[in-house]
Design a protein around this motif. Structure first.
Motif, PDB file in Angstrom:
ATOM      1  N   PHE A  11       0.620  -1.358   0.285  1.00  0.00           N
ATOM      2  CA  PHE A  11      -0.074   0.350  -0.393  1.00  0.00           C
ATOM      3  C   PHE A  11       0.560   1.090  -0.105  1.00  0.00           C
ATOM      4  N   GLY A  12       0.588   2.556  -0.572  1.00  0.00           N
ATOM      5  CA  GLY A  12       0.999   3.484  -0.962  1.00  0.00           C
ATOM      6  C   GLY A  12       1.078   3.770   0.962  1.00  0.00           C
ATOM      7  N   GLN A  13       2.475   4.769   1.399  1.00  0.00           N
ATOM      8  CA  GLN A  13       2.495   4.391   2.738  1.00  0.00           C
ATOM      9  C   GLN A  13       1.659   5.730   3.490  1.00  0.00           C
ATOM     10  N   GLN A  14       0.861   5.155   4.675  1.00  0.00           N
ATOM     11  CA  GLN A  14      -0.235   7.131   5.389  1.00  0.00           C
ATOM     12  C   GLN A  14       1.271   7.631   6.544  1.00  0.00           C
ATOM     13  N   LEU A  15       2.161   8.344   6.089  1.00  0.00           N
ATOM     14  CA  LEU A  15       2.158   8.447   7.460  1.00  0.00           C
ATOM     15  C   LEU A  15       1.558   9.170   8.791  1.00  0.00           C
ATOM     16  N   ASN A  16       0.135   9.474   8.406  1.00  0.00           N
ATOM     17  CA  ASN A  16      -0.679   9.971   8.844  1.00  0.00           C
ATOM     18  C   ASN A  16       0.265  10.972  10.337  1.00  0.00           C
ATOM     19  N   LEU A  17       0.808  12.758   9.233  1.00  0.00           N
ATOM     20  CA  LEU A  17       1.962  13.728  10.122  1.00  0.00           C
ATOM     21  C   LEU A  17       1.034  14.725  11.064  1.00  0.00           C
ATOM     22  N   THR A  18       1.465  15.112  11.655  1.00  0.00           N
ATOM     23  CA  THR A  18       0.854  16.068  12.700  1.00  0.00           C
ATOM     24  C   THR A  18       1.589  17.124  12.188  1.00  0.00           C
ATOM     25  N   ASN A  19       0.982  18.244  12.611  1.00  0.00           N
ATOM     26  CA  ASN A  19       1.612  19.525  12.629  1.00  0.00           C
ATOM     27  C   ASN A  19       2.601  20.003  13.419  1.00  0.00           C
ATOM     28  N   THR A  20       2.468  19.341  14.173  1.00  0.00           N
ATOM     29  CA  THR A  20       3.716  19.482  14.804  1.00  0.00           C
ATOM     30  C   THR A  20       5.089  18.678  14.864  1.00  0.00           C
ATOM     31  N   GLU A  21       5.191  17.472  13.769  1.00  0.00           N
ATOM     32  CA  GLU A  21       6.152  16.572  13.756  1.00  0.00           C
ATOM     33  C   GLU A  21       5.821  17.457  12.157  1.00  0.00           C
ATOM     34  N   VAL A  22       5.260  17.643  11.224  1.00  0.00           N
ATOM     35  CA  VAL A  22       5.695  18.430  10.000  1.00  0.00           C
ATOM     36  C   VAL A  22       6.442  20.110  10.229  1.00  0.00           C
ATOM     37  N   ASN A  23       6.687  20.290  11.258  1.00  0.00           N
ATOM     38  CA  ASN A  23       6.988  21.511  11.389  1.00  0.00           C
ATOM     39  C   ASN A  23       8.137  21.128  12.319  1.00  0.00           C
ATOM     40  N   ALA A  24       7.974  20.004  12.675  1.00  0.00           N
ATOM     41  CA  ALA A  24       9.965  19.353  13.819  1.00  0.00           C
ATOM     42  C   ALA A  24      10.622  19.090  11.686  1.00  0.00           C
ATOM     43  N   VAL A  25      10.889  18.549  11.482  1.00  0.00           N
ATOM     44  CA  VAL A  25      11.057  17.427  10.642  1.00  0.00           C
ATOM     45  C   VAL A  25      11.799  19.539   9.547  1.00  0.00           C
ATOM     46  N   VAL A  26      10.320  20.627   9.097  1.00  0.00           N
ATOM     47  CA  VAL A  26      11.309  21.596   8.500  1.00  0.00           C
ATOM     48  C   VAL A  26      12.343  21.781   8.991  1.00  0.00           C
ATOM     49  N   ALA A  27      11.941  22.372  10.305  1.00  0.00           N
ATOM     50  CA  ALA A  27      13.379  23.144  11.261  1.00  0.00           C
ATOM     51  C   ALA A  27      14.493  22.539  11.633  1.00  0.00           C
ATOM     52  N   PHE A  28      14.696  21.265  11.443  1.00  0.00           N
ATOM     53  CA  PHE A  28      15.524  20.054  10.919  1.00  0.00           C
ATOM     54  C   PHE A  28      16.196  20.414   9.744  1.00  0.00           C
ATOM     55  N   LEU A  29      15.761  20.159   8.530  1.00  0.00           N
ATOM     56  CA  LEU A  29      16.021  20.155   7.276  1.00  0.00           C
ATOM     57  C   LEU A  29      17.274  21.826   7.244  1.00  0.00           C
ATOM     58  N   ARG A  30      16.214  22.864   7.979  1.00  0.00           N
ATOM     59  CA  ARG A  30      16.640  24.035   7.430  1.00  0.00           C
ATOM     60  C   ARG A  30      18.394  24.172   8.408  1.00  0.00           C
ATOM     61  N   THR A  31      18.384  23.127   9.450  1.00  0.00           N
ATOM     62  CA  THR A  31      20.005  23.362   9.793  1.00  0.00           C
ATOM     63  C   THR A  31      21.628  22.536   8.792  1.00  0.00           C
ATOM     64  N   LEU A  32      20.154  21.735   8.424  1.00  0.00           N
ATOM     65  CA  LEU A  32      21.097  21.232   7.043  1.00  0.00           C
ATOM     66  C   LEU A  32      21.580  22.377   5.926  1.00  0.00           C
ATOM     67  N   SER A  33      21.755  23.513   6.019  1.00  0.00           N
ATOM     68  CA  SER A  33      22.338  24.654   5.342  1.00  0.00           C
ATOM     69  C   SER A  33      23.068  25.609   5.822  1.00  0.00           C
ATOM     70  N   GLY A  34      24.284  25.670   4.760  1.00  0.00           N
ATOM     71  CA  GLY A  34      25.201  26.566   4.968  1.00  0.00           C
ATOM     72  C   GLY A  34      24.828  28.078   4.591  1.00  0.00           C
ATOM     73  N   THR A  35      25.623  29.191   4.742  1.00  0.00           N
ATOM     74  CA  THR A  35      26.423  29.975   3.735  1.00  0.00           C
ATOM     75  C   THR A  35      27.174  30.590   2.953  1.00  0.00           C
ATOM     76  N   ASP A  36      28.399  30.003   2.854  1.00  0.00           N
ATOM     77  CA  ASP A  36      29.840  29.546   3.145  1.00  0.00           C
ATOM     78  C   ASP A  36      29.609  29.113   1.113  1.00  0.00           C
ATOM     79  N   VAL A  37      28.501  29.451   0.561  1.00  0.00           N
ATOM     80  CA  VAL A  37      28.688  28.043  -0.342  1.00  0.00           C
ATOM     81  C   VAL A  37      27.678  29.288  -1.697  1.00  0.00           C
ATOM     82  N   TYR A  38      26.956  29.980  -1.031  1.00  0.00           N
ATOM     83  CA  TYR A  38      26.243  31.102  -1.831  1.00  0.00           C
ATOM     84  C   TYR A  38      27.081  31.810  -2.424  1.00  0.00           C
ATOM     85  N   THR A  39      28.281  31.619  -0.974  1.00  0.00           N
ATOM     86  CA  THR A  39      29.167  33.472  -2.359  1.00  0.00           C
ATOM     87  C   THR A  39      30.358  33.098  -1.924  1.00  0.00           C
ATOM     88  N   ASN A  40      31.093  32.130  -1.523  1.00  0.00           N
ATOM     89  CA  ASN A  40      32.680  31.859  -1.688  1.00  0.00           C
ATOM     90  C   ASN A  40      33.228  32.002  -3.161  1.00  0.00           C
TER      91      ASN A  40
END
Length: 396
Positions: free
Chosen positions: A359-388
């Motif tokens: 079956f296609g997965q159903q993760l039953n995401l909550t808003n809290t979970e979505v916001n937490a993963v979004v917050a984590f994905l943002r931590t994967l970004s740096g700054t140097d690569v855009y301006t070096n």
């Protein structure tokens, strides 16, 4: 990592590169020997003081590296940078590699379809962050290029993209070599790198690949936290509670019931995008998005993806659209896509991890979970690569 099989073509090309680039730190370059380079680029390409591409700091926890057959050198990457930004690489001198891979967007594009010399690309242009640090050695969304080296000249030889296809009235790649061979700064640069003015496709490929592999991003909030932690699963001291929650959700596999509905665990993102490189698992198959940019038919062959690093900027703004169709425009949308996977008719290539128990997965995401993963994905970004500046346009 599995042992790397050296293809005959790459072995020959590697030997060409390595025999002319040994002991590069010991050479004495005199800028006056290269007047055309000086005239064209001024101080932006200083052959006396090459930028550091070969010996950049890589965190100890980063273990993947696909550059063994073509090690990065300061000379080769310097030439690659010029080739990457030079619009003369296209048949009408209007398009360069950087036209579709913009530094300000983590070397991605904010157009769904990138503009070439004879139309637009058939898929959204992939970001080029940390291409060196991946197990997957194939390139393009559909993995049709066996290596980054092979990939680098395929857009040049594409009728729509850069126009040296040898078809549809186009000149062929040899015409490009003839054109570049008449340009004085290329005569000097190829001699500087390879010891001879001769230009070949192999030399172009190796220089471009060295430059692209040199584009790295390890100055993120995630990297600060990971450097102080024993492993990815441990709480990061510099993370907020929300970011640590998002990291745990990202790393932890889900538990599904017989109908493919998540009943416990995390979201299992790391099953395809393993930390700490966040590269794509070479064994992944289609991710459930089977559309095409021109809305004609279905496209189920897309099984590759770029690193999740610098998917967005630190402030959360996107580096262009996501997925091969550009249909996803925010992190929330991306997470939502995986939250409810619909098995579309005709998609015979859907990744098994997205269809638990058939079956296609159903993760039953909550808003809290979505916001937490979004917050984590943002931590994967740096700054140097855009301006070096070492990754910037030398023609500016």
């Amino acid at each position: 990592m599995k042992p790397i099989k050296i293809l005959p073509f790459l072995a020959i090309a590697f030997s060409v590169m390595s025999c002319n680039d040994n002991n590069e730190d010991n050479y004495t370059a005199i800028t006056e020997t290269y007047p055309a380079v000086l005239a064209e680029f001024g101080s932006s390409v200083d052959l006396n003081n090459l930028a550091n591409y070969a010996n950049q700091t890589v965190p100890a926890y980063i273990t993947k590296d696909n550059s063994a057959l073509n090690p990065i050198s300061n000379k080769g990457a310097t030439l690659g940078r010029v080739l990457f930004y030079d619009k003369k690489m296209s048949s009408n001198n209007t398009v360069s590699c950087s036209s579709c891979h913009k530094q300000a967007l983590a070397f991605g594009d904010d157009n769904v379809a990138s503009t070439g010399v004879n139309g637009t690309t058939g898929r959204h242009s992939m970001r080029l962050i940390n291409t060196r640090f991946s197990v997957e050695s194939k390139f393009f969304w559909d993995e049709r290029a066996a290596s980054l080296e092979v990939q680098t000249t395929m857009p040049i030889k594409d009728h729509g993209e850069m126009g040296y296809s040898g078809t549809n009235g186009d000149a062929n790649f040899n015409a490009l070599i003839t054109k570049l061979s008449a340009i004085n700064y290329y005569k000097e640069l190829f001699k500087f790198v390879y010891g001879t003015e001769e230009i070949t496709e192999t030399k172009i490929q190796f220089a471009l690949a060295q430059f692209i592999r040199s584009i790295q991003s390890f100055d993120s909030k995630y990297d600060v936290g990971r450097a102080g932690a024993p492993n990815d699963g441990a709480p990061f001291a510099n993370f907020t509670a929300q970011e640590n929650q998002g990291k745990n959700l990202f790393l932890t596999p889900p538990t599904f019931n017989a109908s493919g509905v998540r009943t416990a665990g995390g979201l299992g993102c790391a099953g395809c995008h393993a930390a700490p490189e966040f590269d794509i698992d070479p064994n992944t198959r289609n991710n459930g998005i089977i559309g095409s940019i021109n809305n004609t038919g279905i496209d189920i062959t897309n099984t590759r993806a770029p690193s999740l690093r610098d998917l967005v900027k630190v402030d959360g703004t996107t580096n262009g659209q996501m997925m091969h169709t550009g249909v996803i425009t925010s992190l929330q949308q991306a997470i939502g896509h995986y939250g409810t996977i619909n098995i579309a008719p005709g998609n015979t290539n859907l990744d098994p991890r997205l269809r638990p128990n058939g079956f296609g997965q159903q993760l039953n995401l909550t808003n809290t979970e979505v916001n937490a993963v979004v917050a984590f994905l943002r931590t994967l970004s740096g700054t140097d690569v855009y301006t070096n500046t070492k990754w910037s346009n030398p023609f500016n």
